[in-house]
Design an enzyme around this catalytic site. Structure first.
Site, PDB file in Angstrom:
ATOM      1  N   SER A 167      36.663  83.964  18.299  1.00 44.26           N
ATOM      2  CA  SER A 167      35.385  84.662  18.425  1.00 44.26           C
ATOM      3  C   SER A 167      34.548  84.272  17.222  1.00 44.26           C
ATOM      4  CB  SER A 167      35.637  86.171  18.391  1.00 44.26           C
ATOM      5  OG  SER A 167      34.432  86.893  18.190  1.00 44.26           O
ATOM      6  N   TYR A 180      39.262  94.337  15.487  1.00 40.47           N
ATOM      7  CA  TYR A 180      38.957  93.087  16.199  1.00 40.47           C
ATOM      8  C   TYR A 180      38.636  91.959  15.217  1.00 40.47           C
ATOM      9  CZ  TYR A 180      36.786  90.145  19.851  1.00 40.47           C
ATOM     10  OH  TYR A 180      36.463  89.127  20.722  1.00 40.47           O
TER      11      TYR A 180
END
Length: 285
Positions: A167, A180
């Site tokens: 990501s 995350y």
């Protein structure tokens, strides 16, 4: 019993794959395992690799009928062998079973795409502890286990591709995403370490770092983020999500799957340990 969950589901007999297994390595059709591939980015990548001629192992949650529909459609559309394995990515024993089943059925695991992921958005002092543990397990630890178990099969055939879908959050932080962001930074570190160890074995390890892609995961975040920040959903999309991306557009799934397909080619053999951004320029800032 419950173990039947972890056997591959396939409506046609096993004969064809047994024949494939007896073929020489040179003729063997390569196998790609894609985690979290019943929807979203993973599904797009699995589809692209099937189109490129790989046998594919799908994995993920969902309605069994819809998964079977997806599996058989992919198989029929691309003329490859497609299986499904329901391993829970938070459980190492199930991950081990996924990889060993794939290797047994397809004679090896050649391409591993770690895509499974979950997201929880919360200020750190309120962050649910079980959610933290689950995010680390599914977004980070699963990549360690799939990689660990796949490498012996790749070494056996003298070729392999490990592609972690990380990501932009592997390079940048955002508020309210402590677990995350920690997991994705961890994926970047794991990717680089594996690249160093596997360099001599014609096995590459790379991370693809998408910006915002309009998947179900992202769509679900829009109202939650709006509430957390006290702004409208439209403002979340324009300012929070796309505000970071100079292109002002969501990243397309086919843009990610195209890069994954390239990384699997021979021309990409020197791309190793790379943390590749596909984020419209977000991390260039």
């Amino acid at each position: 019993g419950t173990m039947s969950l972890f056997r591959f589901t396939k409506s046609t007999p096993l004969g064809a794959s047994l024949v494939k297994r007896c073929m020489s390595t040179a003729e063997r059709r390569r196998c790609a395992v894609v985690t979290g591939s019943t929807s979203g980015i993973g599904r797009g990548i699995a589809e692209r690799l099937a189109r490129a001629g790989y046998n594919v192992v799908l994995n993920g949650f969902g309605n069994p009928e819809q998964i079977e529909e997806l599996r058989s459609a992919m198989e029929n559309d691309h003329g490859v062998d497609v299986r499904y394995h329901g391993a829970d990515m938070s459980k190492p024993a199930e991950i081990k079973d996924l990889i060993s089943e794939a290797a047994t059925v397809f004679g090896g695991v050649d391409v591993l795409v770690n895509n499974a992921g979950i997201q929880v958005v919360s200020p750190i002092e309120d962050f649910p502890e079980d959610a933290y543990e689950k995010i680390i397990a599914i977004n980070l630890s699963s990549c360690f286990y799939t990689t660990k178990y796949s490498i012996p099969h790749m070494k056996k055939h003298g070729w392999g591709r490990i592609i972690n879908i990380a990501s932009a959050h592997a390079k940048r932080a955002s508020k309210f995403k402590s677990a995350y962001v920690a997991a994705k930074h961890g994926v970047a570190g794991l990717t680089k370490t594996v690249a160093l160890e596997m360099g001599p074995h014609s096995i590459t390890s790379n991370a693809v770092c998408p910006g915002y892609v309009l998947t179900e995961l992202v769509e679900k975040q829009i109202p939650i983020t709006a509430e957390a920040r006290g702004i409208t959903e439209e403002e979340v999309v324009q300012n929070v999500m796309l505000g970071n991306q100079p292109t002002g557009e969501f990243v397309g799934i086919e843009e990610l799957s195209g890069l994954v397909e390239f990384l699997c080619t021979n021309e990409a053999r020197s791309v190793n340990g790379a943390i590749l951004s596909v984020d419209g320029g977000w991390t260039a800032q």
